[in-house]
Design an enzyme around this catalytic site. Structure first.
Site, short mmCIF file in Angstrom:
data_model
loop_
_atom_site.label_atom_id
_atom_site.label_comp_id
_atom_site.label_asym_id
_atom_site.label_seq_id
_atom_site.Cartn_x
_atom_site.Cartn_y
_atom_site.Cartn_z
N ASP A 227 5.47 6.11 3.51
CA ASP A 227 4.88 5.21 4.52
C ASP A 227 5.17 3.76 4.18
O ASP A 227 5.50 3.42 3.04
CB ASP A 227 3.37 5.44 4.63
CG ASP A 227 2.63 5.12 3.34
OD1 ASP A 227 3.09 5.56 2.27
OD2 ASP A 227 1.61 4.41 3.39
N GLU B 5 0.20 5.99 1.35
CA GLU B 5 -0.05 5.31 0.07
C GLU B 5 -0.61 3.92 0.30
O GLU B 5 -1.51 3.46 -0.38
CB GLU B 5 1.26 5.23 -0.73
CG GLU B 5 1.06 4.83 -2.19
CD GLU B 5 1.20 3.33 -2.44
OE1 GLU B 5 1.02 2.91 -3.60
OE2 GLU B 5 1.46 2.55 -1.50
N GLU B 6 -0.06 3.26 1.31
CA GLU B 6 -0.37 1.85 1.53
C GLU B 6 -1.78 1.60 2.05
O GLU B 6 -2.21 0.46 2.14
CB GLU B 6 0.65 1.23 2.51
CG GLU B 6 2.11 1.28 2.04
CD GLU B 6 2.42 0.26 0.96
OE1 GLU B 6 1.49 -0.41 0.49
OE2 GLU B 6 3.60 0.15 0.60
N ASP C 47 10.05 -1.01 0.21
CA ASP C 47 8.82 -0.41 -0.32
C ASP C 47 8.34 0.57 0.73
O ASP C 47 7.72 0.18 1.70
CB ASP C 47 7.80 -1.52 -0.60
CG ASP C 47 6.43 -0.98 -0.96
OD1 ASP C 47 6.34 0.22 -1.25
OD2 ASP C 47 5.46 -1.75 -0.93
N HIS D 146 6.00 -6.25 1.39
CA HIS D 146 4.85 -6.52 2.27
C HIS D 146 4.98 -7.86 3.00
O HIS D 146 3.99 -8.41 3.47
CB HIS D 146 3.50 -6.47 1.52
CG HIS D 146 3.19 -5.10 0.97
ND1 HIS D 146 1.92 -4.70 0.62
CD2 HIS D 146 3.98 -4.04 0.70
CE1 HIS D 146 1.96 -3.46 0.17
NE2 HIS D 146 3.20 -3.05 0.20
N HIS E 292 6.54 7.18 -2.11
CA HIS E 292 5.77 7.32 -0.86
C HIS E 292 6.65 6.95 0.32
O HIS E 292 7.52 6.08 0.22
CB HIS E 292 4.48 6.50 -0.90
CG HIS E 292 4.64 5.01 -0.90
ND1 HIS E 292 4.81 4.28 0.26
CD2 HIS E 292 4.66 4.11 -1.91
CE1 HIS E 292 4.89 3.00 -0.05
NE2 HIS E 292 4.83 2.86 -1.37
ZN LIG Z 1 4.83 0.92 -2.32
#
Ligand SMILES: [Zn+2]
Length: 367
Positions: free
Chosen positions: A74, A135-136, A102, A339, A72
């Site tokens: 984003d 996705e997030e 990520d 994150h 992904h």
């Molecule tokens: Zn991810």
């Protein structure tokens, strides 16, 4: 065989491009340009509501079973104006944002793999490249793809951290949206006329089993909002929570427990309670003996990495692909502390992770 310098440069280039969920246009442009050099054109495959762009796909013909290769594009917040810096063997942000490894690490790995396959003319199976968006924020990019648009036999989702982990199992998640309506009244003059919605919610939450319920199950109340002023008995309170489990019966039980407590507490106080439960995604489990797992494990051993087959407590686009009938697993290409502002990536992990994915792909080739 991997061009390490190019891989790391691609990663850094990507990280510098803002691509918060639903705002992935800049990153998409980069992908378009990169792939144009290899005469590959990206087409849009389903766009989530409110998105600048949709998921982007292209196909590399080959021989053997058809593989879906996904990452992904984003990232989460704070993810604007990321300034990646090399510190020793790591790449980090300047500490004010996430790094976005990520999942830019996964995206960079896929781009490098495409480049190497084409430049070196390496035989490979048919590859469906898919870059997903949003996705997030609940896998809503992948959810916008319809079943007939995905035809692969197996899927590799690059979205983990540790490069020795093969994630073959993920839970089902249900979200709970709760509104408790009591009765407003002046807190000093007519308190006996009010029904305090915050108190009703609190009483229920205090009794709830939350956090880690068991090895397979987790639950959380993550948001509470209500009330207007100290002198008003709060009429309304809103809660958002979730439960996840690898076991559907346990999930049902957990959600029922949360609902029952909220309803009982409301009834007792004479408040009204509305609860909406939404299935976010369904669980999956790929057998450890499955050839997809076996091939990745073999590729890891070739890199002197001891494979660890494991489950995750998180959801990812792999949940959606499995639901669409494509057995898919999740692999990492090195991100850690994702994150958070401490997110970082070990450059040698990005390289080794990419090599493992490339070797796995080659392993599927049937001449
Ligand atoms: Zn991810």
């Amino acid at each position: 065989m991997i061009n390490k310098r190019r891989l790391i440069k691609t990663f850094i280039d990507l990280v510098k491009l803002d691509s918060l969920s639903l705002r992935e246009q800049k990153a998409a442009e980069y992908l378009r340009k990169y792939l144009k050099r290899y005469h590959l054109r990206l087409r849009e495959l389903g766009r989530p509501p409110g998105g600048e762009i949709g998921n982007l796909a292209c196909h590399l013909p080959g021989r053997g079973p058809r593989l879906l290769l996904n990452a992904h594009i984003d990232t989460v917040s704070p993810g604007k104006g990321i300034r990646p810096t090399k510190r020793g063997r790591y790449i980090r942000s300047d500490g004010t944002t996430i790094l976005g490894a990520d999942n830019k690490a996964g995206v960079a790995a896929i781009l490098e793999i495409i480049a190497i396959l084409i430049e070196k003319n390496i035989p490979h199976p048919p590859l469906d490249i898919l870059f997903t968006v949003a996705e997030e924020i609940g896998l809503i990019g992948a959810k916008a793809i319809s079943q007939d648009e995905l035809k692969a036999d197996y899927g590799l989702v690059l979205d983990g951290g540790d490069i020795n982990k093969i994630i073959n199992q993920a839970p089902t998640q249900d979200n709970l949206f709760v509104t408790i309506v009591g009765k407003a009244a002046h807190a000093g003059i007519h308190p006996e006329e009010g029904i305090n919605a915050i108190k009703v919610a609190s009483a229920a939450i205090a009794k709830m089993k939350l956090g880690r319920i068991d090895q397979e199950t987790t639950a959380n109340i993550g948001l509470i909002r209500g009330g207007k002023a100290t002198n008003i008995i709060p009429e309304e309170v809103e809660l958002k929570g979730e439960a996840r489990s690898h076991n559907l019966i346990k999930l049902k039980k957990q959600v029922a427990q949360m609902k029952n407590l909220l309803q009982a507490s409301s009834r007792q106080a004479g408040a009204k309670c509305r609860i909406q439960v939404e299935r976010m995604y369904n669980s999956f489990r790929i057998e450890p003996e499955h050839q997809l797992v076996a091939r990745v494990a073999k590729a890891m051993r070739q890199e002197n990495i001891k494979p660890q087959i494991t489950k995750t407590g998180g959801g990812s686009d792999a949940n959606i692909f499995n639901e669409l009938g494509i057995p898919s697993i999740i692999l990492g290409v090195g991100a850690d502390h994702v994150h958070t502002k401490k997110e970082q990536i070990l450059m040698s992990d990005l390289v080794a992770g990419t090599k493992i994915v490339l070797a796995t792909i080659r392993g599927f080739y049937r001449g």
